[in-house]
Scaffold this active site. Structure first.
Site, PDB file in Angstrom:
ATOM      1  N   GLU A 151     115.968  45.515  48.069  1.00  0.00           N
ATOM      2  CA  GLU A 151     116.699  45.193  46.851  1.00  0.00           C
ATOM      3  C   GLU A 151     115.760  44.769  45.739  1.00  0.00           C
ATOM      4  O   GLU A 151     114.693  44.229  45.993  1.00  0.00           O
ATOM      5  CB  GLU A 151     117.672  44.045  47.119  1.00  0.00           C
ATOM      6  CG  GLU A 151     118.846  44.495  47.932  1.00  0.00           C
ATOM      7  CD  GLU A 151     119.817  43.374  48.217  1.00  0.00           C
ATOM      8  OE1 GLU A 151     121.005  43.665  48.357  1.00  0.00           O
ATOM      9  OE2 GLU A 151     119.389  42.219  48.284  1.00  0.00           O
ATOM     10  N   CYS A 202     113.177  41.109  39.623  1.00  0.00           N
ATOM     11  CA  CYS A 202     112.706  40.485  40.852  1.00  0.00           C
ATOM     12  C   CYS A 202     112.440  41.610  41.868  1.00  0.00           C
ATOM     13  O   CYS A 202     113.333  42.377  42.198  1.00  0.00           O
ATOM     14  CB  CYS A 202     113.777  39.524  41.358  1.00  0.00           C
ATOM     15  SG  CYS A 202     113.326  38.727  42.883  1.00  0.00           S
ATOM     16  N   CYS A 218     110.595  40.106  56.488  1.00  0.00           N
ATOM     17  CA  CYS A 218     109.462  39.198  56.289  1.00  0.00           C
ATOM     18  C   CYS A 218     109.080  38.577  57.628  1.00  0.00           C
ATOM     19  O   CYS A 218     109.955  38.219  58.419  1.00  0.00           O
ATOM     20  CB  CYS A 218     109.840  38.093  55.297  1.00  0.00           C
ATOM     21  SG  CYS A 218     108.450  36.998  54.916  1.00  0.00           S
ATOM     22  N   CYS A 243     110.567  31.605  57.423  1.00  0.00           N
ATOM     23  CA  CYS A 243     111.038  30.296  56.931  1.00  0.00           C
ATOM     24  C   CYS A 243     112.483  30.135  57.403  1.00  0.00           C
ATOM     25  O   CYS A 243     113.274  31.082  57.324  1.00  0.00           O
ATOM     26  CB  CYS A 243     110.964  30.231  55.407  1.00  0.00           C
ATOM     27  SG  CYS A 243     109.300  30.543  54.799  1.00  0.00           S
ATOM     28  N   CYS A 249     115.648  30.975  55.075  1.00  0.00           N
ATOM     29  CA  CYS A 249     115.633  32.171  54.221  1.00  0.00           C
ATOM     30  C   CYS A 249     116.303  33.368  54.883  1.00  0.00           C
ATOM     31  O   CYS A 249     116.063  33.657  56.053  1.00  0.00           O
ATOM     32  CB  CYS A 249     114.190  32.510  53.858  1.00  0.00           C
ATOM     33  SG  CYS A 249     114.015  34.057  52.959  1.00  0.00           S
ATOM     34  N   GLY A 295     110.275  39.611  51.255  1.00  0.00           N
ATOM     35  CA  GLY A 295     108.897  39.733  51.736  1.00  0.00           C
ATOM     36  C   GLY A 295     107.924  38.726  51.158  1.00  0.00           C
ATOM     37  O   GLY A 295     108.232  38.017  50.205  1.00  0.00           O
ATOM     38  N   GLU A 296     106.765  38.672  51.796  1.00  0.00           N
ATOM     39  CA  GLU A 296     105.698  37.759  51.372  1.00  0.00           C
ATOM     40  C   GLU A 296     104.628  38.608  50.676  1.00  0.00           C
ATOM     41  O   GLU A 296     103.887  39.355  51.350  1.00  0.00           O
ATOM     42  CB  GLU A 296     105.147  37.038  52.615  1.00  0.00           C
ATOM     43  CG  GLU A 296     103.841  36.316  52.433  1.00  0.00           C
ATOM     44  CD  GLU A 296     103.811  35.321  51.271  1.00  0.00           C
ATOM     45  OE1 GLU A 296     104.677  34.430  51.212  1.00  0.00           O
ATOM     46  OE2 GLU A 296     102.917  35.451  50.420  1.00  0.00           O
ATOM     47  N   SER A 302     104.893  34.882  44.073  1.00  0.00           N
ATOM     48  CA  SER A 302     105.284  33.665  44.779  1.00  0.00           C
ATOM     49  C   SER A 302     104.841  33.792  46.234  1.00  0.00           C
ATOM     50  O   SER A 302     105.028  34.834  46.856  1.00  0.00           O
ATOM     51  CB  SER A 302     106.803  33.498  44.699  1.00  0.00           C
ATOM     52  OG  SER A 302     107.235  32.445  45.512  1.00  0.00           O
ATOM     53  N   SER A 361     105.509  28.215  47.162  1.00  0.00           N
ATOM     54  CA  SER A 361     106.742  27.673  47.742  1.00  0.00           C
ATOM     55  C   SER A 361     106.361  26.462  48.586  1.00  0.00           C
ATOM     56  O   SER A 361     106.016  26.598  49.758  1.00  0.00           O
ATOM     57  CB  SER A 361     107.402  28.738  48.624  1.00  0.00           C
ATOM     58  OG  SER A 361     107.775  29.845  47.843  1.00  0.00           O
ATOM     59  N   LEU A 362     106.435  25.294  48.000  1.00  0.00           N
ATOM     60  CA  LEU A 362     105.961  24.089  48.697  1.00  0.00           C
ATOM     61  C   LEU A 362     107.046  23.548  49.641  1.00  0.00           C
ATOM     62  O   LEU A 362     106.838  23.412  50.834  1.00  0.00           O
ATOM     63  CB  LEU A 362     105.530  23.036  47.675  1.00  0.00           C
ATOM     64  CG  LEU A 362     104.566  21.999  48.225  1.00  0.00           C
ATOM     65  CD1 LEU A 362     103.248  22.617  48.615  1.00  0.00           C
ATOM     66  CD2 LEU A 362     104.352  20.866  47.232  1.00  0.00           C
ATOM     67  N   HIS A 363     108.169  23.197  49.069  1.00  0.00           N
ATOM     68  CA  HIS A 363     109.370  22.837  49.836  1.00  0.00           C
ATOM     69  C   HIS A 363     109.219  21.628  50.754  1.00  0.00           C
ATOM     70  O   HIS A 363     110.106  21.343  51.565  1.00  0.00           O
ATOM     71  CB  HIS A 363     109.895  24.014  50.662  1.00  0.00           C
ATOM     72  CG  HIS A 363     110.111  25.279  49.884  1.00  0.00           C
ATOM     73  ND1 HIS A 363     110.241  25.332  48.511  1.00  0.00           N
ATOM     74  CD2 HIS A 363     110.220  26.570  50.297  1.00  0.00           C
ATOM     75  CE1 HIS A 363     110.415  26.579  48.128  1.00  0.00           C
ATOM     76  NE2 HIS A 363     110.399  27.343  49.185  1.00  0.00           N
ATOM     77  N   ASN A 422     120.366  27.701  47.933  1.00  0.00           N
ATOM     78  CA  ASN A 422     121.524  28.608  47.966  1.00  0.00           C
ATOM     79  C   ASN A 422     121.936  28.819  49.406  1.00  0.00           C
ATOM     80  O   ASN A 422     121.132  29.286  50.214  1.00  0.00           O
ATOM     81  CB  ASN A 422     121.159  29.991  47.400  1.00  0.00           C
ATOM     82  CG  ASN A 422     121.094  29.986  45.904  1.00  0.00           C
ATOM     83  OD1 ASN A 422     121.876  29.306  45.246  1.00  0.00           O
ATOM     84  ND2 ASN A 422     120.149  30.731  45.369  1.00  0.00           N
ATOM     85  N   CYS A 459     119.918  38.962  48.434  1.00  0.00           N
ATOM     86  CA  CYS A 459     118.590  39.576  48.389  1.00  0.00           C
ATOM     87  C   CYS A 459     117.564  38.513  48.695  1.00  0.00           C
ATOM     88  O   CYS A 459     116.918  37.986  47.799  1.00  0.00           O
ATOM     89  CB  CYS A 459     118.277  40.185  47.033  1.00  0.00           C
ATOM     90  SG  CYS A 459     116.582  40.720  46.863  1.00  0.00           S
TER      91      CYS A 459
END
Ligand code: SAH
Ligand code: SF4
Length: 352
Positions: free
Chosen positions: A87, A108, A115, A119, A122, A162-163, A194, A217-219, A293, A337
Site C-alpha cells: 500500500e 507514504c 516486515c 514490533c 504494529c 516495512g523497515e 523512518s 521510532s523510539l517508543h 492507532n 497500511c
C-alpha cells in the site's frame, strides 16, 4: 518474466544501436509523463518500442483498489507482479474542505512486503517479512500515485509497510532516481526515512550524499520499555541507537526526529516522558508524539486524552528543542497500511 525497466537507472537502459536522444525521450515518457504504455510513446520508432516490449516490463504494479478521495487521504492497494500486495497513502498537507484543494501532497511509501522486525504493536509485521521491494517497485509507487493524483507529489515519507533501512540495497538506488532532476526531481529535504533503530544501518545512511531526513521510532525512554514492544532493542539497545544517532547528526549536521507512539500502560508513564525529553536534548532532536492507532486483533490501546496531555506537558517541561502532538480527527478510511500514521506524517512534513 521480463526484468523491470525501473529496477535499473536510465543510464543502464540498453536501447541498442539508436541515437542517444532516444534514451532521453524514453526517460521523459516514464519520469516526465508517467507513461507506462509502450504504444503511447509516439515519438519512439515502432521497431524500438517492440524490441523494448519484448525485453522489458514497464509496469511494476497495478492498482488493485483505492480508498478515500482526492481531496482527503487516499489509500492505494497495489498488486505486484508476483501477486503480493503493498500500500501507499497519499495525504494532503491540510485536509481539503469545501472544495478547496490542499496545497501540498505527501506520499507514504512502502519498502518491503511485510516486515521482519516484529514490533509487537504494529500491523505490518504481524505476518513477518514476505520480501524486499525492488528499486522499481519503490519508485513505481511514486510514479503511479502521481498519475492517480494528477499532480506533483511534494513530500515522501518511507513509513508504509516495512523497515526502510533493512532494504538499503534497493532503497538507495530508488532514492537516486527520486532525487535526480532527470528522475522525479523531489528535493532531499522533502524525503523522510523512518527506522525502528537499526544502528549500523543508520551509520551507513549517514554516508549517503543527499540530505534526507531521518526519524527514529523510539517508543520507549529506557531499555526495559523498548524491550517490551520492540524486539530490535535486544539487538541494538538504546545507548547504541542513541550513539548512532549522534554520529549521524555529527556527519550530516542535520536535526533528526524522535517518534514516540503512546500506548496505554506500556510507555505512557511520566518517567518515560522525562527520559524522552532528556534524549531529545542530548541529540538536539525534535519529538513527535503519536497516540497509538488501534490494530484489530492486538490488545494495545491508546491512553486517555488526559494521560496523553499529561505526557505531552511533562515532555515539554523537560525543554526538548521541539515537541509536537497530533490528535487525529477520526479516520475516513481504515488505518490498515501498517497503520497509516496521518498526524505523524503531517507533522513531519509540515517542517519541509
Ligand atoms: N519500519 C519503520 C517505518 C515504518 S513504520 C519504523 O518502524 O520506523 C512508521 C511508524 O509507524 C513507526 O514509528 C511505527 O512505530 C509507527 N506505527 C506502527 N504501528 C502503529 C500504530 N498502530 N499506531 C501508531 N503508529 C504506529
Ligand atoms: Fe516493521 Fe516499523 Fe512495523 Fe516495527 S513499526 S514492525 S519496524 S514496520
Amino acid at each position: 518474466m521480463n526484468p523491470l525497466l525501473l529496477d535499473k537507472p536510465p543510464e543502464q537502459w540498453k536501447l541498442g544501436n539508436v541515437p542517444a536522444y532516444r534514451l532521453e525521450q524514453l526517460r521523459q515518457w516514464i519520469f516526465g509523463q508517467g507513461c507506462f504504455d509502450w504504444d503511447k510513446m509516439s515519438n519512439l520508432p515502432k521497431g524500438l518500442r517492440d524490441e523494448l516490449e519484448q525485453n522489458w516490463e514497464l509496469l511494476p504494479m497495478e492498482l488493485q483498489r483505492s480508498q478515500g478521495s482526492s481531496d482527503t487521504t487516499q489509500k492505494f492497494l497495489w498488486r505486484l507482479r508476483d501477486g503480493q500486495f503493498i500500500e501507499s497513502v497519499l495525504i494532503p498537507a491540510t485536509e481539503g474542505s469545501k472544495g478547496i484543494r490542499a496545497s501540498r501532497l505527501t506520499l507514504c511509501v512502502s519498502t518491503q512486503v511485510g516486515c521482519a522486525i516484529g514490533c509487537k504493536f504494529c500491523a505490518s509485521g504481524l505476518d513477518g517479512l514476505k520480501r524486499n521491494l525492488s528499486t522499481g517497485e519503490i519508485v513505481g509507487q511514486v510514479l503511479l500515485a502521481r498519475n492517480q493524483a494528477k499532480r506533483r507529489i511534494d513530500n515522501l515519507v518511507f513509513m508504509g509497510m516495512g523497515e526502510p533501512l533493512a532494504n538499503l540495497p534497493a532503497l538507495l538506488p530508488a532514492l537516486d532516481q527520486i532525487l535526480s532532476p532527470k528522475g522525479l526531481g523531489i528535493g532531499a529535504r522533502h524525503l523522510t526515512l523512518s527506522t525502528s533503530g537499526l544502528a549500523p544501518k543508520i551509520l551507513e545512511l549517514a554516508k549517503y550524499p543527499a540530505q534526507i531526513r531521518l526519524a527514529i521510532s523510539l517508543h520507549g525512554g529506557d531499555n526495559d520499555t523498548r524491550d517490551k514492544i520492540m524486539p530490535i532493542n535486544q539487538k541494538f539497545p538504546l545507548e547504541e541507537l542513541l550513539r548512532a544517532c549522534e554520529q549521524f547528526i555529527e556527519e550530516r549536521k542535520k536535526m533528526i526526529t524522535l517518534e514516540y507512539i503512546l500506548i496505554e500502560g506500556v510507555n505512557d508513564d511520566l518517567k518515560q516522558a522525562e527520559l524522552l525529553a532528556s534524549h531529545a536534548r542530548r541529540l538536539n532532536a525534535k519529538i513527535n508524539l503519536i497516540p497509538y492507532n488501534k490494530v484489530d486483533g492486538l490488545s494495545w490501546k491508546r491512553p486517555t486524552l488526559d494521560q496523553i496531555q499529561a505526557f505531552y506537558r511533562k515532555v515539554e517541561s523537560g525543554n526538548p528543542p521541539r515537541v509536537t502532538l497530533r490528535m487525529e480527527k477520526g479516520h475516513d478510511i481504515d488505518a490498515a497500511c501498517g497503520q497509516l500514521r496521518l498526524k505523524e506524517i503531517n507533522s513531519l512534513t509540515s517542517q519541509c
